[in-house]
Design a protein around this motif. Structure first.
Motif, PDB file in Angstrom:
ATOM      1  N   ARG A 267      36.489  49.460  25.922  1.00  0.00           N
ATOM      2  CA  ARG A 267      36.558  50.505  26.918  1.00  0.00           C
ATOM      3  C   ARG A 267      35.569  50.538  28.080  1.00  0.00           C
ATOM      4  NH1 ARG A 267      36.586  54.129  23.214  1.00  0.00           N
ATOM      5  NH2 ARG A 267      34.726  54.739  23.175  1.00  0.00           N
ATOM      6  N   LEU A 268      34.178  50.057  27.411  1.00  0.00           N
ATOM      7  CA  LEU A 268      33.135  49.993  28.453  1.00  0.00           C
ATOM      8  C   LEU A 268      33.641  48.820  29.596  1.00  0.00           C
ATOM      9  CD1 LEU A 268      30.103  50.572  29.249  1.00  0.00           C
ATOM     10  CD2 LEU A 268      29.666  48.802  27.710  1.00  0.00           C
ATOM     11  N   HIS A 269      34.144  47.749  29.045  1.00  0.00           N
ATOM     12  CA  HIS A 269      34.369  46.871  30.250  1.00  0.00           C
ATOM     13  C   HIS A 269      35.685  47.282  30.963  1.00  0.00           C
ATOM     14  CE1 HIS A 269      31.688  43.987  27.900  1.00  0.00           C
ATOM     15  NE2 HIS A 269      31.850  43.358  29.171  1.00  0.00           N
ATOM     16  N   HIS A 270      36.562  47.904  30.374  1.00  0.00           N
ATOM     17  CA  HIS A 270      37.431  48.352  31.298  1.00  0.00           C
ATOM     18  C   HIS A 270      37.035  49.560  32.287  1.00  0.00           C
ATOM     19  CE1 HIS A 270      41.433  50.207  32.252  1.00  0.00           C
ATOM     20  NE2 HIS A 270      41.129  51.328  31.928  1.00  0.00           N
ATOM     21  N   GLU A 271      36.326  50.266  32.051  1.00  0.00           N
ATOM     22  CA  GLU A 271      35.517  51.210  33.026  1.00  0.00           C
ATOM     23  C   GLU A 271      34.642  50.404  34.004  1.00  0.00           C
ATOM     24  OE1 GLU A 271      35.984  54.459  33.291  1.00  0.00           O
ATOM     25  OE2 GLU A 271      37.025  54.626  31.424  1.00  0.00           O
ATOM     26  N   ILE A 272      33.974  49.549  33.848  1.00  0.00           N
ATOM     27  CA  ILE A 272      33.211  48.814  34.886  1.00  0.00           C
ATOM     28  C   ILE A 272      34.326  48.019  35.642  1.00  0.00           C
ATOM     29  CG2 ILE A 272      31.870  46.557  35.192  1.00  0.00           C
ATOM     30  CD1 ILE A 272      30.528  47.356  32.308  1.00  0.00           C
ATOM     31  N   LEU A 273      35.244  47.110  35.041  1.00  0.00           N
ATOM     32  CA  LEU A 273      36.300  46.620  36.094  1.00  0.00           C
ATOM     33  C   LEU A 273      36.991  47.459  36.980  1.00  0.00           C
ATOM     34  CD1 LEU A 273      37.467  44.074  33.380  1.00  0.00           C
ATOM     35  CD2 LEU A 273      36.145  43.605  35.349  1.00  0.00           C
ATOM     36  N   THR A 274      37.246  48.706  36.315  1.00  0.00           N
ATOM     37  CA  THR A 274      38.117  49.754  37.122  1.00  0.00           C
ATOM     38  C   THR A 274      37.083  50.009  38.350  1.00  0.00           C
ATOM     39  OG1 THR A 274      39.265  50.404  35.191  1.00  0.00           O
ATOM     40  CG2 THR A 274      38.940  51.985  37.080  1.00  0.00           C
ATOM     41  N   ALA A 275      35.902  50.388  37.991  1.00  0.00           N
ATOM     42  CA  ALA A 275      35.136  50.850  39.159  1.00  0.00           C
ATOM     43  C   ALA A 275      35.068  49.631  40.330  1.00  0.00           C
ATOM     44  CB  ALA A 275      33.499  51.011  38.674  1.00  0.00           C
ATOM     45  N   GLU A 276      34.879  48.276  39.869  1.00  0.00           N
ATOM     46  CA  GLU A 276      34.995  47.209  40.838  1.00  0.00           C
ATOM     47  C   GLU A 276      36.246  47.527  41.510  1.00  0.00           C
ATOM     48  OE1 GLU A 276      33.202  43.400  39.967  1.00  0.00           O
ATOM     49  OE2 GLU A 276      33.082  44.156  37.991  1.00  0.00           O
ATOM     50  N   ARG A 277      37.482  47.550  40.877  1.00  0.00           N
ATOM     51  CA  ARG A 277      38.731  47.473  41.470  1.00  0.00           C
ATOM     52  C   ARG A 277      38.925  48.651  42.500  1.00  0.00           C
ATOM     53  NH1 ARG A 277      42.367  44.772  39.069  1.00  0.00           N
ATOM     54  NH2 ARG A 277      41.333  45.295  36.876  1.00  0.00           N
ATOM     55  N   MET A 278      38.533  49.961  42.209  1.00  0.00           N
ATOM     56  CA  MET A 278      38.632  51.040  43.092  1.00  0.00           C
ATOM     57  C   MET A 278      37.656  51.004  44.336  1.00  0.00           C
ATOM     58  SD  MET A 278      40.832  52.720  41.567  1.00  0.00           S
ATOM     59  CE  MET A 278      40.796  53.986  43.013  1.00  0.00           C
ATOM     60  N   ALA A 279      36.755  50.308  44.120  1.00  0.00           N
ATOM     61  CA  ALA A 279      35.594  49.923  45.172  1.00  0.00           C
ATOM     62  C   ALA A 279      36.277  49.075  46.286  1.00  0.00           C
ATOM     63  CB  ALA A 279      34.206  49.393  44.709  1.00  0.00           C
ATOM     64  N   LEU A 280      36.852  47.774  45.504  1.00  0.00           N
ATOM     65  CA  LEU A 280      37.701  47.086  46.471  1.00  0.00           C
ATOM     66  C   LEU A 280      38.759  47.624  47.306  1.00  0.00           C
ATOM     67  CD1 LEU A 280      37.709  43.994  44.427  1.00  0.00           C
ATOM     68  CD2 LEU A 280      36.232  44.327  46.184  1.00  0.00           C
ATOM     69  N   ILE A 281      39.381  48.589  46.518  1.00  0.00           N
ATOM     70  CA  ILE A 281      40.751  49.328  46.912  1.00  0.00           C
ATOM     71  C   ILE A 281      40.314  50.221  48.100  1.00  0.00           C
ATOM     72  CG2 ILE A 281      42.480  51.110  46.697  1.00  0.00           C
ATOM     73  CD1 ILE A 281      42.811  49.752  43.868  1.00  0.00           C
TER      74      ILE A 281
ATOM     75  N   ALA B 158      39.509  38.353  34.333  1.00  0.00           N
ATOM     76  CA  ALA B 158      38.449  38.862  33.636  1.00  0.00           C
ATOM     77  C   ALA B 158      38.718  40.096  32.548  1.00  0.00           C
ATOM     78  CB  ALA B 158      37.387  39.499  34.501  1.00  0.00           C
ATOM     79  N   ALA B 159      39.937  40.850  33.162  1.00  0.00           N
ATOM     80  CA  ALA B 159      40.289  41.916  32.220  1.00  0.00           C
ATOM     81  C   ALA B 159      41.020  41.486  31.021  1.00  0.00           C
ATOM     82  CB  ALA B 159      41.172  42.657  32.953  1.00  0.00           C
ATOM     83  N   VAL B 160      41.881  40.233  31.334  1.00  0.00           N
ATOM     84  CA  VAL B 160      42.511  39.698  30.208  1.00  0.00           C
ATOM     85  C   VAL B 160      41.628  38.856  29.284  1.00  0.00           C
ATOM     86  CG1 VAL B 160      44.358  37.685  29.615  1.00  0.00           C
ATOM     87  CG2 VAL B 160      44.533  39.305  31.550  1.00  0.00           C
ATOM     88  N   HIS B 161      40.674  38.028  29.788  1.00  0.00           N
ATOM     89  CA  HIS B 161      39.836  37.644  28.870  1.00  0.00           C
ATOM     90  C   HIS B 161      39.013  38.512  27.916  1.00  0.00           C
ATOM     91  CE1 HIS B 161      36.531  34.955  27.523  1.00  0.00           C
ATOM     92  NE2 HIS B 161      35.827  35.706  28.121  1.00  0.00           N
ATOM     93  N   LEU B 162      38.636  39.820  28.326  1.00  0.00           N
ATOM     94  CA  LEU B 162      38.254  40.859  27.605  1.00  0.00           C
ATOM     95  C   LEU B 162      38.996  41.616  26.666  1.00  0.00           C
ATOM     96  CD1 LEU B 162      35.626  41.738  30.537  1.00  0.00           C
ATOM     97  CD2 LEU B 162      35.004  40.462  28.348  1.00  0.00           C
ATOM     98  N   GLY B 163      40.108  41.283  26.922  1.00  0.00           N
ATOM     99  CA  GLY B 163      41.445  42.058  25.952  1.00  0.00           C
ATOM    100  C   GLY B 163      41.661  43.325  26.339  1.00  0.00           C
ATOM    101  N   VAL B 164      41.429  43.701  27.841  1.00  0.00           N
ATOM    102  CA  VAL B 164      41.955  44.849  28.511  1.00  0.00           C
ATOM    103  C   VAL B 164      43.020  44.574  29.540  1.00  0.00           C
ATOM    104  CG1 VAL B 164      39.897  46.006  27.735  1.00  0.00           C
ATOM    105  CG2 VAL B 164      39.931  45.070  29.777  1.00  0.00           C
ATOM    106  N   GLY B 165      43.582  43.638  29.405  1.00  0.00           N
ATOM    107  CA  GLY B 165      44.424  43.278  30.540  1.00  0.00           C
ATOM    108  C   GLY B 165      45.875  43.998  30.589  1.00  0.00           C
ATOM    109  N   GLU B 166      46.096  44.914  29.589  1.00  0.00           N
ATOM    110  CA  GLU B 166      47.356  45.684  29.686  1.00  0.00           C
ATOM    111  C   GLU B 166      46.770  47.122  29.781  1.00  0.00           C
ATOM    112  OE1 GLU B 166      49.654  45.049  26.410  1.00  0.00           O
ATOM    113  OE2 GLU B 166      50.128  42.893  26.645  1.00  0.00           O
ATOM    114  N   ARG B 167      45.575  47.418  29.984  1.00  0.00           N
ATOM    115  CA  ARG B 167      45.174  48.845  30.300  1.00  0.00           C
ATOM    116  C   ARG B 167      45.325  49.117  31.731  1.00  0.00           C
ATOM    117  NH1 ARG B 167      40.396  50.510  26.225  1.00  0.00           N
ATOM    118  NH2 ARG B 167      41.111  49.380  24.501  1.00  0.00           N
ATOM    119  N   ARG B 168      46.029  50.195  32.360  1.00  0.00           N
ATOM    120  CA  ARG B 168      46.060  50.570  33.566  1.00  0.00           C
ATOM    121  C   ARG B 168      44.859  51.660  33.980  1.00  0.00           C
ATOM    122  NH1 ARG B 168      52.338  52.377  34.371  1.00  0.00           N
ATOM    123  NH2 ARG B 168      51.887  53.594  32.564  1.00  0.00           N
ATOM    124  N   ILE B 169      44.736  51.497  35.301  1.00  0.00           N
ATOM    125  CA  ILE B 169      43.672  52.536  35.822  1.00  0.00           C
ATOM    126  C   ILE B 169      44.085  53.860  35.357  1.00  0.00           C
ATOM    127  CG2 ILE B 169      42.532  53.526  38.045  1.00  0.00           C
ATOM    128  CD1 ILE B 169      42.786  50.698  39.137  1.00  0.00           C
TER     129      ILE B 169
END
Length: 538
Positions: free
Chosen positions: A485-499, A522-533
């Protein structure tokens, strides 16, 4: 087809597949079941065109990629370990079921010959790879049970189709030679496996000879069809050709193509298999209407009764045989009993109950010849086809719908075997990376500070794998969930900043797509590849 163009019918079917699959996910019903029911409903809607399936087309278009993909995702190690129960189900049970159904058919259908009755038994005896995979993978079933069910459904088609060809040949020609049938079975199995491995070897050579990712994916898509056509052309088992080829390709694919190609190939194959599965199950339901109309008046009731009894026979034979197949070998061999103790009763019952029929039964029934060698109509052809469809419906709907509550009732033990192996593999891979870093120290062109940064990164990763791996084995998944969940939140923040940068014109879509792909990997590697924003949080 009348009323609509063929392309429009295909588009309609695809739309129905997507809609019914979405509904199935919402109501937690395995999607093959809802697709068959949906096909039945569509078949009675006035104005819709009549769909008539060509059995050769069903075999050629649908089966090769589905079997190849199912074999590709089968663990060769687990398949070998469970080879005894798989063969007891895929060979012995198919023979027993065929014989039992033939005897019942002779009693229920006056005038049917042994050849036609055996053909019916061979058609409905093999549980289906598509049904087993599509249903079992969406339920919480122990890994060994899934391996046995999928392994059985990959091999039993070859046994059933050889029996089917021998019986149909006897019905058409009026003669049957047992010795010839046995030799045909042996040749079909050996030649089919050899063809599959040969095609997969050539495919691997082709993959290594080119660098283009799209060419790689095209080779993987073409290989199962080549294996099938070659197998059919020499009267070998095309089913075993696809199974052997898929298993061999899995062993070689990791070293033959680049990582990005594997990600793209997995997406393409997942979509292809999903669409083929969906279309074939909805076509099963659509086919029933036209077949029902071909029966003479007054024959539908007896055929429905015969279909119900034959479907029950197939279920009962399996329920009786599976416990015997588990008990008798261990009773005869103390060494086997020590090496492989008796599985839980819940697992034995689950295997005995999970016997859904599907695409192979459908195609084999439709492939029955119309006439015999003498020019007479093939005896009981319409009755055999209708009974086969009833067995498909009974096993898919009755057994398939009962699986979720049955699994909850059985209270199956949690299977952490794969989680433990995953943790072990991650640790081993990180250790190998650290060892390689030590070997690169002092080499020209590689700064020591970069090596130190990577060593620190992999050391921390190794510590995390060890800690979280222990949590998995102990059954405490909270640490893993919080980590993801922590890594999903971090990756989501990066993704939203790029958008946001793309939306205000700071960066182009090309830059967004490139960086977004890195985040996806990176999301797939961390096991959160199927979680949406989560848009509300974002």
């Amino acid at each position: 087809m009348q009323g609509l163009h063929q392309l429009e019918v295909i588009i309609l079917l695809l739309a129905a597949v997507l809609a019914l699959t979405t509904i199935a996910e919402k109501i937690l019903v395995p999607y093959p079941i809802l697709l068959v029911i949906g096909g039945l409903v569509l078949g009675v809607i006035p104005g819709l065109p009549t769909v008539s399936l060509n059995p050769d087309l069903v075999f050629l278009v649908f089966l090769p990629p589905i079997l190849w993909a199912a074999a590709y995702f089968t663990s060769l190690r687990d398949f070998r370990f469970n080879l005894r129960p798989i063969l007891l189900l895929a060979v012995v049970l198919v023979l027993l079921t065929t014989a039992s159904i033939a005897a019942v058919a002779r009693a229920l259908l006056p005038g049917i010959g042994w050849a036609e009755a055996i053909a019916l038994g061979a058609i409905v005896s093999p549980p289906d790879a598509v049904s087993a995979t599509a249903i079992s993978r969406r339920l919480r079933i122990p890994r060994r049970v899934v391996t046995i069910l999928e392994g059985e459904s990959l091999v039993n088609d070859a046994t059933a189709l050889v029996l089917y060809r021998a019986a149909v040949g006897a019905a058409v020609s009026g003669s049957f030679l047992l010795g010839h049938a046995v030799l045909e079975f042996c040749f079909a199995a050996i030649a089919g496996i050899a063809i599959g491995i040969g095609v997969a070897w050539l495919a691997r050579w082709s993959l290594c000879a080119t660098e283009d990712a799209f060419t790689h994916i095209a080779i993987t898509l073409l290989s199962p069809y080549i294996a099938w056509v070659l197998g059919e052309s020499v009267d070998a088992s095309a089913v075993l050709a696809c199974v052997a080829g898929g298993i061999y390709m899995r062993q070689q694919f990791s070293s033959a193509v680049a990582p990005s190609t594997r990600i793209q190939a997995k997406a393409v194959w997942s979509l292809l298999v999903f669409l083929l599965n969906g279309i074939i199950f909805i076509l099963i339901g659509l086919e029933l209407g036209p077949l029902r109309d071909t029966l003479p008046e007054g024959r539908l009731g007896p055929i429905v009764l015969a279909g119900a009894v034959i479907g029950l026979t197939a279920i009962v034979v399996r329920i009786l045989w599976v416990p015997l197949g588990a008990i008798v070998p261990r009773w005869l061999s103390p060494a086997l009993r020590a090496r492989d103790p008796m599985p839980p009763r819940s697992s034995i019952f689950l295997i005995s109950w999970t016997g859904m029929r599907g695409i192979v039964t459908l195609a084999a029934a439709l492939a029955l010849p119309v006439t015999t060698a003498a020019g007479a109509p093939f005896p009981f052809r319409t009755e055999i086809i209708l009974i086969s469809f009833m067995v498909i419906l009974a096993t898919l709907v009755v057994q398939g719908l009962s699986l979720p509550p049955l699994i909850r009732l059985l209270k199956l033990e949690d299977d952490h075997g794969l989680e433990h192996e995953e943790s072990l593999a991650r640790e081993h891979a990180a250790t190998a990376a650290l060892t390689r870093l030590d070997q690169l120290v002092g080499q020209e062109g590689i700064p020591d500070d970069q090596i130190e940064r990577l060593r620190h990164q992999y050391s921390r990763r190794l510590e995390g794998f060890s800690r979280f791996g222990a949590s998995r084995v102990e059954g405490a998944g909270d640490a893993i969930e919080s980590f993801q969940r922590l890594h999903h939140e971090i990756l989501t923040a990066e993704r939203m900043a790029l958008i946001d940068l793309r939306n205000d014109g700071t960066i182009s879509d090309d830059v967004l797509h490139q960086l977004e792909q890195e985040l996806d990997v990176a999301a797939v590697h961390l096991g959160v590849g199927e979680r949406r924003i989560n848009r509300r949080k974002a």
